[in-house]
Write an enzyme that holds these catalytic residues in place. Sequence first.
Site, PDB file in Angstrom:
ATOM      1  N   CYS A  17       0.872  -1.182   0.000  1.00  0.00           N
ATOM      2  CA  CYS A  17       0.000   0.000   0.000  1.00  0.00           C
ATOM      3  C   CYS A  17       0.908   1.231   0.000  1.00  0.00           C
ATOM      4  O   CYS A  17       2.051   1.150  -0.445  1.00  0.00           O
ATOM      5  CB  CYS A  17      -0.997  -0.024   1.165  1.00  0.00           C
ATOM      6  SG  CYS A  17      -0.289   0.279   2.793  1.00  0.00           S
ATOM      7  N   ARG A  23      -3.480  -0.451   5.325  1.00  0.00           N
ATOM      8  CA  ARG A  23      -4.018  -1.554   4.532  1.00  0.00           C
ATOM      9  C   ARG A  23      -3.080  -2.751   4.387  1.00  0.00           C
ATOM     10  O   ARG A  23      -3.475  -3.887   4.669  1.00  0.00           O
ATOM     11  CB  ARG A  23      -4.433  -1.046   3.141  1.00  0.00           C
ATOM     12  CG  ARG A  23      -5.629  -0.113   3.202  1.00  0.00           C
ATOM     13  CD  ARG A  23      -5.859   0.582   1.889  1.00  0.00           C
ATOM     14  NE  ARG A  23      -4.791   1.563   1.666  1.00  0.00           N
ATOM     15  CZ  ARG A  23      -4.700   2.338   0.609  1.00  0.00           C
ATOM     16  NH1 ARG A  23      -5.579   2.224  -0.373  1.00  0.00           N
ATOM     17  NH2 ARG A  23      -3.716   3.208   0.483  1.00  0.00           N
ATOM     18  N   ASP A 146      -8.418   3.853   1.083  1.00  0.00           N
ATOM     19  CA  ASP A 146      -7.442   4.190   2.117  1.00  0.00           C
ATOM     20  C   ASP A 146      -8.150   4.758   3.348  1.00  0.00           C
ATOM     21  O   ASP A 146      -8.792   5.799   3.269  1.00  0.00           O
ATOM     22  CB  ASP A 146      -6.461   5.219   1.558  1.00  0.00           C
ATOM     23  CG  ASP A 146      -5.269   5.451   2.459  1.00  0.00           C
ATOM     24  OD1 ASP A 146      -5.221   4.874   3.572  1.00  0.00           O
ATOM     25  OD2 ASP A 146      -4.376   6.212   2.054  1.00  0.00           O
TER      26      ASP A 146
END
Length: 174
Positions: A17, A23, A146
């Site tokens: 990420c 994440r 996100d």
Amino acid sequence: MQKNRGGRHMKTILFVCTGNTCRSSMAEGLFKEMLKNRSDIQSEIKVISAGTSAWNGDRASQYAIAVLKEKGIDLKEHRSTALTLDLIENADLILTMTSSHKAAVLNLCPEAHEKVFTLKEYTRCEAEGDSKMDFFGYGNPEDISDPFGQSIEVYRKSAAEIEESLKKLIEKIK
């Protein structure tokens, strides 16, 4: 190249990420936990994560830690890792959280094109066919949004989205 106890090549899955604090760190923690219940493949898979704009050594975000703690997973010891060419070259499968992360991986290492996918792209059922992907990741259904800087509810939603794809991943690799 690592070998497992049986002498076979251990496969490395790299989750990517942006900062490696939300994440990809949640994906790493969730997938490691899932592998604990799969003794048939657990010793054959190494799971790591990195970020395209990560600072080495940052802790996972407090909400990522809290959300995984709700699932019995301890993320407190996680430290972020910056994505490097070496990590890309040594991974057998690279699963990114967005198509822009995938583009960043390919920008660093174009030769990785056969082993880099967004997590949702890789775990999507073949029956669904290939959807056109927005290269820049704007509103892309292949992307995991996100949660950085948002509420714990947004983190829970992101973790659930990741976990759903990881359930498909574990079935796909058995």
